[in-house]
Design an enzyme around this catalytic site. Structure first.
Site, PDB file in Angstrom:
ATOM      1  N   SER A  41      40.435  39.353  29.710  1.00 52.92           N
ATOM      2  CA  SER A  41      40.273  39.037  31.135  1.00 52.92           C
ATOM      3  C   SER A  41      39.927  37.582  31.410  1.00 52.92           C
ATOM      4  O   SER A  41      40.116  37.108  32.535  1.00 52.92           O
ATOM      5  CB  SER A  41      39.188  39.930  31.747  1.00 52.92           C
ATOM      6  OG  SER A  41      37.973  39.815  31.025  1.00 52.92           O
ATOM      7  N   ASP A 333      30.980  37.734  38.376  1.00 50.16           N
ATOM      8  CA  ASP A 333      30.535  39.126  38.333  1.00 50.16           C
ATOM      9  C   ASP A 333      29.618  39.270  37.124  1.00 50.16           C
ATOM     10  O   ASP A 333      29.108  38.279  36.612  1.00 50.16           O
ATOM     11  CB  ASP A 333      31.720  40.105  38.333  1.00 50.16           C
ATOM     12  CG  ASP A 333      32.643  39.948  37.128  1.00 50.16           C
ATOM     13  OD1 ASP A 333      32.239  39.316  36.130  1.00 50.16           O
ATOM     14  OD2 ASP A 333      33.775  40.472  37.172  1.00 50.16           O
ATOM     15  N   HIS A 336      32.187  37.825  33.982  1.00 58.24           N
ATOM     16  CA  HIS A 336      33.100  36.682  34.026  1.00 58.24           C
ATOM     17  C   HIS A 336      32.509  35.463  34.729  1.00 58.24           C
ATOM     18  O   HIS A 336      31.885  35.604  35.783  1.00 58.24           O
ATOM     19  CB  HIS A 336      34.395  37.099  34.720  1.00 58.24           C
ATOM     20  CG  HIS A 336      35.022  38.311  34.113  1.00 58.24           C
ATOM     21  ND1 HIS A 336      34.851  39.579  34.636  1.00 58.24           N
ATOM     22  CD2 HIS A 336      35.800  38.446  33.010  1.00 58.24           C
ATOM     23  CE1 HIS A 336      35.502  40.453  33.879  1.00 58.24           C
ATOM     24  NE2 HIS A 336      36.081  39.792  32.888  1.00 58.24           N
TER      25      HIS A 336
END
Length: 359
Positions: A41, A333, A336
């Site tokens: 991600s 978040d 990340h």
């Protein structure tokens, strides 16, 4: 002004304009013809949006809220992710598109794409629950990419682009968090962190060798961040109201990175014409955590989205409140980094890459 002086002055101006133009072109010339991204991600620019099986998607606000048009397009941040930042700093392109994006332009194919998938890891087990595309399966997309590239520029030019492209790999945290720390399924097979690290490094070894067999030569491999300082890990190991980095997990990250630094030259020595670079993301992140004011951060222990303790992917959604100033949070978040943090990390990695090129 006499005719002769006019001619001389005109030649001077013309020469100056040409010199300025050459200088401008020199500064904007891409350092690599293309950028090819693999991993998780941190570098997924939207592939999971088009991968129907996975539950890990960032195609909703507040993800992407600070991108042009305030559009959520699959990036796990409020803006750019590290792959975009690196591509921009190397003058390749401003945003790296996901390979699975429909109707991707020929120009974007030629200058590179991302094959990364949020939730992926070197260990295929990391993708079992999320149904992300494991790192081991991303070369299948790359093979399709090569075929499309050949259709656009021809076989010879395509391989020239791939041989000279910058390949960036960013993966690893999902493996340790999902399989060893929080859901310790791999501990049955690998009781010690050393054993599991060796397993991951072996998987990485096989992966980069496959990329080499497909024509990749310039390969940057990202190390682990200080995993114990990710907000979600601090929450998982929180014993009271105070939040601290999980020191053992940070020590594990350092140990893995030391092994990776030793491993990459060994791989390079066995693959003629290859060039490997270890991208150090641990040190810049740790410096931001320990010296937040130096970077303009006011919060480093929780994310900007929601409480900042747990929210990520579908838990960070349009109904979730975010912090007023996105750029003063290190994390967007619970996992990340924010775009501001990615920019600082990108500066650090960009300097590494430029030093690597000159060496």
């Amino acid at each position: 002004m006499s005719t002769s002086k006019t001619i001389v002055f005109g030649l001077f101006v013309a020469t100056l304009l040409v010199s300025c133009n050459v200088a401008a072109n020199a500064t904007t010339q891409p350092l690599f013809p293309a950028i090819l991204i693999f991993g998780d991600s941190t570098v997924d620019t939207g592939n999971n949006n088009y991968h129907s099986q996975t539950i890990f998607k960032a195609k909703h606000l507040p993800y992407g809220v600070d991108l042009p048009g305030h559009e959520a397009n699959g990036r796990y941040s409020n803006g750019k992710v590290i792959s975009d930042v690196i591509a921009s700093k190397l003058n390749i392109k401003e945003l790296v598109p996901p390979f699975l994006q429909p109707n991707i332009s020929h120009q974007d194919i030629v200058t590179g794409v991302s094959f990364a998938s949020a939730g992926a890891g070197y260990d295929d087990r990391s993708s079992l629950s999320s149904k992300a595309i494991p790192v081991s399966q991303q070369p299948s997309m790359f093979k399709n990419y090569i075929a499309r590239l050949k259709g656009i520029v021809g076989d010879k030019k395509a391989m020239e682009i791939i041989n000279n492209a910058l390949v960036v790999i960013s993966a690893g945290p999902n493996d340790f968090i999902l399989n060893f720390y929080d859901i310790p399924t791999r501990r049955l097979e690998y009781p010690t962190i050393h054993g599991y690290q060796e397993f991951i490094l072996k998987r990485l070894d096989g992966f980069v060798r496959e990329l080499y067999s497909l024509g990749c030569r310039n390969i940057v491999v990202g190390g682990l961040p200080p995993m114990g300082c990710l907000p979600i890990q601090m929450t998982a190991k929180m014993r009271n109201i105070l939040r601290f980095c999980v020191e053992q997990e940070n020590k594990d990250s350092v140990l893995y990175n030391q092994k990776l630094v030793k491993k990459l030259p060994e791989i390079q020595a066995s693959l003629p014409g290859s060039n490997f670079l270890y991208a150090n993301v641990y040190d810049p992140l740790m410096d931001m955590i320990q010296n937040p004011s130096k970077y303009g951060f006011k919060e480093t222990k929780k994310g900007c989205c929601g409480t900042g303790y747990l929210e990520t992917t579908f838990m960070c959604n349009p109904l979730t409140k975010t912090c007023p100033n996105h750029s003063d949070h290190l994390f967007w978040d619970s996992i990340h980094p924010s775009e501001a943090a990615y920019n600082y990390i990108g500066n650090f990695v960009d300097a590494q890459i430029r030093g690597w090129i000159k060496a």
